[in-house]
Design an enzyme around this catalytic site. Structure first.
Site, mmCIF file in Angstrom:
data_model
loop_
_atom_site.group_PDB
_atom_site.id
_atom_site.type_symbol
_atom_site.label_atom_id
_atom_site.label_comp_id
_atom_site.label_asym_id
_atom_site.label_seq_id
_atom_site.Cartn_x
_atom_site.Cartn_y
_atom_site.Cartn_z
ATOM 1 N N ASN A 1 0.897 -1.136 -0.024
ATOM 2 C CA ASN A 1 0.184 -0.036 -0.041
ATOM 3 C C ASN A 1 0.915 1.312 0.035
ATOM 4 O O ASN A 1 1.460 1.630 1.076
ATOM 5 C CB ASN A 1 -0.937 0.156 1.278
ATOM 6 C CG ASN A 1 -1.807 1.400 1.474
ATOM 7 O OD1 ASN A 1 -1.882 1.998 0.292
ATOM 8 N ND2 ASN A 1 -2.424 1.399 2.632
ATOM 9 N N TRP A 2 1.050 1.998 -1.066
ATOM 10 C CA TRP A 2 1.934 2.955 -1.320
ATOM 11 C C TRP A 2 1.286 4.307 -0.477
ATOM 12 O O TRP A 2 2.141 5.284 -0.641
ATOM 13 C CB TRP A 2 2.318 3.252 -2.764
ATOM 14 C CG TRP A 2 3.112 2.194 -3.371
ATOM 15 C CD1 TRP A 2 3.449 1.177 -2.859
ATOM 16 C CD2 TRP A 2 4.017 2.478 -4.486
ATOM 17 N NE1 TRP A 2 4.413 0.400 -3.740
ATOM 18 C CE2 TRP A 2 4.791 1.397 -4.604
ATOM 19 C CE3 TRP A 2 3.971 3.659 -5.387
ATOM 20 C CZ2 TRP A 2 5.550 1.339 -5.713
ATOM 21 C CZ3 TRP A 2 4.926 3.362 -6.529
ATOM 22 C CH2 TRP A 2 5.600 2.325 -6.656
ATOM 23 N N LYS A 3 0.174 4.156 -0.344
ATOM 24 C CA LYS A 3 -0.674 5.373 0.151
ATOM 25 C C LYS A 3 -0.429 6.632 -0.792
ATOM 26 O O LYS A 3 -0.241 6.476 -1.901
ATOM 27 C CB LYS A 3 -0.170 5.737 1.625
ATOM 28 C CG LYS A 3 -0.294 4.686 2.338
ATOM 29 C CD LYS A 3 -0.010 4.613 4.129
ATOM 30 C CE LYS A 3 0.247 3.460 4.667
ATOM 31 N NZ LYS A 3 -0.091 3.670 6.193
ATOM 32 N N HIS B 1 -9.437 0.766 4.685
ATOM 33 C CA HIS B 1 -8.192 0.945 5.404
ATOM 34 C C HIS B 1 -8.560 1.924 6.548
ATOM 35 O O HIS B 1 -9.426 2.777 6.501
ATOM 36 C CB HIS B 1 -7.229 1.591 4.548
ATOM 37 C CG HIS B 1 -5.861 1.567 5.012
ATOM 38 N ND1 HIS B 1 -5.340 2.520 6.037
ATOM 39 C CD2 HIS B 1 -4.653 0.716 5.142
ATOM 40 C CE1 HIS B 1 -4.128 2.375 6.410
ATOM 41 N NE2 HIS B 1 -3.594 1.333 5.806
ATOM 42 N N GLU C 1 -6.885 4.292 7.671
ATOM 43 C CA GLU C 1 -6.909 5.986 7.468
ATOM 44 C C GLU C 1 -8.222 6.417 6.732
ATOM 45 O O GLU C 1 -8.545 7.302 7.085
ATOM 46 C CB GLU C 1 -5.582 6.117 6.493
ATOM 47 C CG GLU C 1 -4.317 5.758 7.480
ATOM 48 C CD GLU C 1 -3.181 5.278 6.739
ATOM 49 O OE1 GLU C 1 -3.235 5.621 5.444
ATOM 50 O OE2 GLU C 1 -2.237 4.805 7.232
ATOM 51 N N GLU D 1 -5.349 -5.519 10.472
ATOM 52 C CA GLU D 1 -4.230 -4.437 10.834
ATOM 53 C C GLU D 1 -4.589 -3.725 11.936
ATOM 54 O O GLU D 1 -5.361 -2.726 11.915
ATOM 55 C CB GLU D 1 -4.299 -3.274 9.449
ATOM 56 C CG GLU D 1 -3.989 -3.994 8.226
ATOM 57 C CD GLU D 1 -3.464 -2.889 7.067
ATOM 58 O OE1 GLU D 1 -2.179 -2.923 6.925
ATOM 59 O OE2 GLU D 1 -4.181 -1.884 6.869
ATOM 60 N N GLY E 1 2.230 2.239 10.754
ATOM 61 C CA GLY E 1 3.282 3.160 10.629
ATOM 62 C C GLY E 1 3.895 3.591 11.772
ATOM 63 O O GLY E 1 4.553 4.750 12.146
ATOM 64 N N SER F 1 3.353 -1.990 10.384
ATOM 65 C CA SER F 1 4.763 -2.253 10.496
ATOM 66 C C SER F 1 5.359 -3.486 10.305
ATOM 67 O O SER F 1 6.400 -3.968 10.775
ATOM 68 C CB SER F 1 5.184 -2.041 12.071
ATOM 69 O OG SER F 1 4.710 -0.658 12.117
ATOM 70 N N GLY G 1 2.817 -1.314 4.235
ATOM 71 C CA GLY G 1 2.812 0.365 3.921
ATOM 72 C C GLY G 1 4.456 0.664 3.562
ATOM 73 O O GLY G 1 4.789 0.393 2.404
ATOM 74 N N GLY G 2 4.947 1.406 4.599
ATOM 75 C CA GLY G 2 6.159 1.960 4.256
ATOM 76 C C GLY G 2 7.028 1.110 3.680
ATOM 77 O O GLY G 2 7.941 1.482 2.962
HETATM 78 C C1 PEP Z 1 -0.630 0.009 6.042
HETATM 79 O O1 PEP Z 1 -0.886 1.227 5.961
HETATM 80 O O2 PEP Z 1 -1.509 -0.596 5.640
HETATM 81 C C2 PEP Z 1 0.461 -0.571 6.767
HETATM 82 C C3 PEP Z 1 0.262 -1.591 6.950
HETATM 83 O O3 PEP Z 1 1.382 0.457 6.854
HETATM 84 P P1 PEP Z 1 2.929 0.117 7.581
HETATM 85 O O4 PEP Z 1 3.363 -1.019 7.000
HETATM 86 O O5 PEP Z 1 3.651 1.408 7.211
HETATM 87 O O6 PEP Z 1 2.635 0.002 9.153
#
Ligand code: PEP
Length: 252
Positions: free
Chosen positions: A11-13, A97, A99, A167, A173, A212, A233-234
């Protein structure tokens, strides 16, 4: 026992640009090497969908959207439909998600409508859910996620290839992750809820862990019972990290 091929989705957001094409090419190469063991996909921002769709076309790297509208077309300024994601070659769309649930007030009912739209377009919804820190601290995690699953998942006869992403909101994050025992407990509860909702078909639904996931913790998380892959994500922005996670998922 039902075989579930693992899926690692990135997920590049709101990150990336046309200059990300080189990272995508490197991801495609890595995904080819892992294709028999793990499915991989990236969910870039919508403006990069055309570029990414052309690059990944015919490759082992799938494309996904980060969100969609529940309607197929119409006067919805700024929105993108599941059919549009299908048109650029996507296989998946993330829905619900945290967010979007938090920043845009999306309810589980909205998420279920979007997931139904993704199925209608012939794609797989990746339905995200997870508890907040206050809910975990209050001992409510298992009931919260079971209820989210129940309310966010389309009714059984609409259900084709759904994917669930567990999640924990407090792990996204932050660099924090639940213990492996907590992950196993949550995924076990979600599997039970899927069986209750979908019968035998619930056994075939993949449950990804997200929050994470990094190259150095992926091996443990990915070998936890009932974890069928990762939503990243990141660490999905750089090919080296994303591929290291996918290799861990493949047990390499
Ligand atoms: C996400 O946004 O779905 C996610 C899992 O982010 P991160 O891996 O950065 O915690």
């Amino acid at each position: 026992m039902t075989e579930r091929k693992k899926l690692v989705a990135g997920n590049w957001k709101m990150n990336g640009s046309r200059a990300s094409a080189d990272e995508i090419r490197a991801m495609i190469q890595g995904a080819e090497a892992l294709r028999s063991q793990v499915e991989m996909a990236i969910c870039p921002p919508a403006v990069l969908a055309g570029l990414a769709g052309d690059l990944v076309s015919g490759s082992a790297l799938g494309l996904g959207g980060q969100d969609c509208h529940a309607e197929p077309a119409g006067a919805f300024t700024g929105d993108i439909s599941a059919e549009m994601w299908a048109d650029v070659g996507a296989r998946y769309v993330l829905v619900g998600h945290s967010e979007r649930r938090t920043a845009y007030g999306e309810t589980s009912e909205t998420v279920r409508a979007k997931a139904g739209a993704v199925l209608r377009a012939g794609l797989q919804p990746i339905i995200c859910l997870g508890e907040r820190l206050s809910e975990r601290e209050a001992g409510e995690t298992l009931s919260v996620i079971a209820e989210q699953l129940e309310r966010s998942t389309p009714v059984p006869d609409e259900t084709g290839g759904i994917v669930i992403a567990y999640e924990p909101v407090w792990a996204i994050g932050t660099g924090l992750t639940p213990t492996l025992a907590q992950v196993a407990e949550a995924h076990g509860r979600l599997r039970q809820a899927l069986r209750a909702r979908l019968g035998a078909r619930g056994e075939g639904v993949r449950i990804l862990y997200g929050g994470s996931v990094k190259p150095d913790n992926a091996a443990g998380l990915m070998s936890t019972p009932d974890v069928d892959g990762a939503l990243v994500g990141g660490a999905s922005l750089k090919a080296a990290d994303f591929l290291a996670i996918a290799r861990a998922c493949a047990g390499r």
